[in-house]
Design a protein around this motif. Structure first.
Motif, PDB file in Angstrom:
ATOM      1  N   PRO A  72       0.806  -1.230   0.000  1.00  0.00           N
ATOM      2  CA  PRO A  72       0.000   0.000   0.000  1.00  0.00           C
ATOM      3  C   PRO A  72       0.837   1.277   0.000  1.00  0.00           C
ATOM      4  O   PRO A  72       0.461   2.268  -0.627  1.00  0.00           O
ATOM      5  CB  PRO A  72      -0.823  -0.104   1.276  1.00  0.00           C
ATOM      6  N   LYS A  73       1.975   1.256   0.679  1.00  0.00           N
ATOM      7  CA  LYS A  73       2.828   2.450   0.686  1.00  0.00           C
ATOM      8  C   LYS A  73       3.415   2.702  -0.705  1.00  0.00           C
ATOM      9  O   LYS A  73       3.497   3.832  -1.161  1.00  0.00           O
ATOM     10  CB  LYS A  73       3.950   2.302   1.705  1.00  0.00           C
ATOM     11  N   ARG A  74       3.814   1.633  -1.375  1.00  0.00           N
ATOM     12  CA  ARG A  74       4.345   1.781  -2.733  1.00  0.00           C
ATOM     13  C   ARG A  74       3.261   2.289  -3.685  1.00  0.00           C
ATOM     14  O   ARG A  74       3.517   3.148  -4.519  1.00  0.00           O
ATOM     15  CB  ARG A  74       4.897   0.453  -3.245  1.00  0.00           C
ATOM     16  N   LEU A  75       2.068   1.772  -3.526  1.00  0.00           N
ATOM     17  CA  LEU A  75       0.950   2.219  -4.349  1.00  0.00           C
ATOM     18  C   LEU A  75       0.672   3.706  -4.128  1.00  0.00           C
ATOM     19  O   LEU A  75       0.439   4.450  -5.081  1.00  0.00           O
ATOM     20  CB  LEU A  75      -0.298   1.401  -4.043  1.00  0.00           C
ATOM     21  N   GLN A  76       0.746   4.138  -2.879  1.00  0.00           N
ATOM     22  CA  GLN A  76       0.529   5.550  -2.573  1.00  0.00           C
ATOM     23  C   GLN A  76       1.609   6.417  -3.217  1.00  0.00           C
ATOM     24  O   GLN A  76       1.320   7.490  -3.749  1.00  0.00           O
ATOM     25  CB  GLN A  76       0.518   5.744  -1.063  1.00  0.00           C
ATOM     26  N   ARG A  77       2.859   5.954  -3.198  1.00  0.00           N
ATOM     27  CA  ARG A  77       3.942   6.712  -3.848  1.00  0.00           C
ATOM     28  C   ARG A  77       3.723   6.781  -5.360  1.00  0.00           C
ATOM     29  O   ARG A  77       3.955   7.814  -5.983  1.00  0.00           O
ATOM     30  CB  ARG A  77       5.295   6.076  -3.538  1.00  0.00           C
ATOM     31  N   GLN A  78       3.276   5.676  -5.956  1.00  0.00           N
ATOM     32  CA  GLN A  78       3.023   5.675  -7.397  1.00  0.00           C
ATOM     33  C   GLN A  78       1.889   6.630  -7.763  1.00  0.00           C
ATOM     34  O   GLN A  78       1.974   7.332  -8.768  1.00  0.00           O
ATOM     35  CB  GLN A  78       2.684   4.266  -7.871  1.00  0.00           C
ATOM     36  N   VAL A  79       0.858   6.668  -6.941  1.00  0.00           N
ATOM     37  CA  VAL A  79      -0.262   7.575  -7.192  1.00  0.00           C
ATOM     38  C   VAL A  79       0.187   9.022  -7.087  1.00  0.00           C
ATOM     39  O   VAL A  79      -0.147   9.856  -7.935  1.00  0.00           O
ATOM     40  CB  VAL A  79      -1.428   7.290  -6.216  1.00  0.00           C
ATOM     41  N   SER A  80       0.972   9.336  -6.063  1.00  0.00           N
ATOM     42  CA  SER A  80       1.439  10.724  -5.914  1.00  0.00           C
ATOM     43  C   SER A  80       2.352  11.115  -7.068  1.00  0.00           C
ATOM     44  O   SER A  80       2.317  12.250  -7.535  1.00  0.00           O
ATOM     45  CB  SER A  80       2.134  10.923  -4.567  1.00  0.00           C
ATOM     46  N   LYS A  81       3.152  10.180  -7.569  1.00  0.00           N
ATOM     47  CA  LYS A  81       4.023  10.455  -8.715  1.00  0.00           C
ATOM     48  C   LYS A  81       3.201  10.736  -9.964  1.00  0.00           C
ATOM     49  O   LYS A  81       3.494  11.652 -10.728  1.00  0.00           O
ATOM     50  CB  LYS A  81       4.955   9.269  -8.964  1.00  0.00           C
ATOM     51  N   GLU A  82       2.124   9.959 -10.180  1.00  0.00           N
ATOM     52  CA  GLU A  82       1.239  10.189 -11.319  1.00  0.00           C
ATOM     53  C   GLU A  82       0.546  11.544 -11.214  1.00  0.00           C
ATOM     54  O   GLU A  82       0.379  12.239 -12.200  1.00  0.00           O
ATOM     55  CB  GLU A  82       0.181   9.092 -11.407  1.00  0.00           C
ATOM     56  N   LEU A  83       0.127  11.907 -10.008  1.00  0.00           N
ATOM     57  CA  LEU A  83      -0.540  13.197  -9.827  1.00  0.00           C
ATOM     58  C   LEU A  83       0.409  14.362 -10.074  1.00  0.00           C
ATOM     59  O   LEU A  83       0.016  15.385 -10.618  1.00  0.00           O
ATOM     60  CB  LEU A  83      -1.149  13.292  -8.431  1.00  0.00           C
ATOM     61  N   LYS A  84       1.663  14.207  -9.692  1.00  0.00           N
ATOM     62  CA  LYS A  84       2.651  15.261  -9.965  1.00  0.00           C
ATOM     63  C   LYS A  84       2.891  15.376 -11.463  1.00  0.00           C
ATOM     64  O   LYS A  84       3.079  16.456 -11.987  1.00  0.00           O
ATOM     65  CB  LYS A  84       3.961  14.955  -9.252  1.00  0.00           C
TER      66      LYS A  84
END
Length: 97
Positions: A72-84
C-alpha cells in the motif's frame, strides 16, 4: 483499461488502451479544447464503449504481466508520482496563452 489525456501541441487527445485476452487494443478520441472533468466523465459514461466497439482491428499480442500484490505504501507513492506528472495541463494552458 486506461485513458490518457494529453495536449499534442494543437488539440487535446484521449488515448484509450485496453488489454483483453492477451491483445492490446488502442483508440483515440479528439477532444479539441481542454476538456473539463465533467466532459471527461461524460465521455467515459456515454461514448467510451462506442469508440472501442467501432475499431475494426484485432489488436496486438502482448505478454501478460503477473499481477503481484503491491504494498500500500508503494501504491501511494506511485499515485502521488502520477498526480505530480499530471501537471501537463498547466503547460498546455501556458502554451495556449
Amino acid at each position: 483499461m486506461k485513458l490518457t489525456i494529453y495536449y499534442n501541441g494543437q488539440f487535446w487527445v484521449g488515448v484509450i488502451e485496453v488489454v483483453k485476452n492477451g491483445k492490446l487494443k488502442a483508440s483515440q478520441h479528439l477532444f479539441g479544447k481542454e476538456p473539463k472533468d465533467s466532459e471527461v466523465l461524460d465521455f467515459v459514461n456515454r461514448q467510451l464503449l462506442k469508440t472501442l466497439s467501432q475499431s475494426e482491428q484485432e489488436g496486438v499480442s502482448v505478454k501478460a504481466q503477473d499481477q503481484k500484490k503491491i504494498n500500500p505504501k508503494r501504491l501511494q507513492r506511485q499515485v502521488s508520482k502520477e498526480l505530480k506528472r499530471a501537471g501537463a495541463s498547466l503547460k498546455g494552458q501556458d502554451a495556449m496563452k
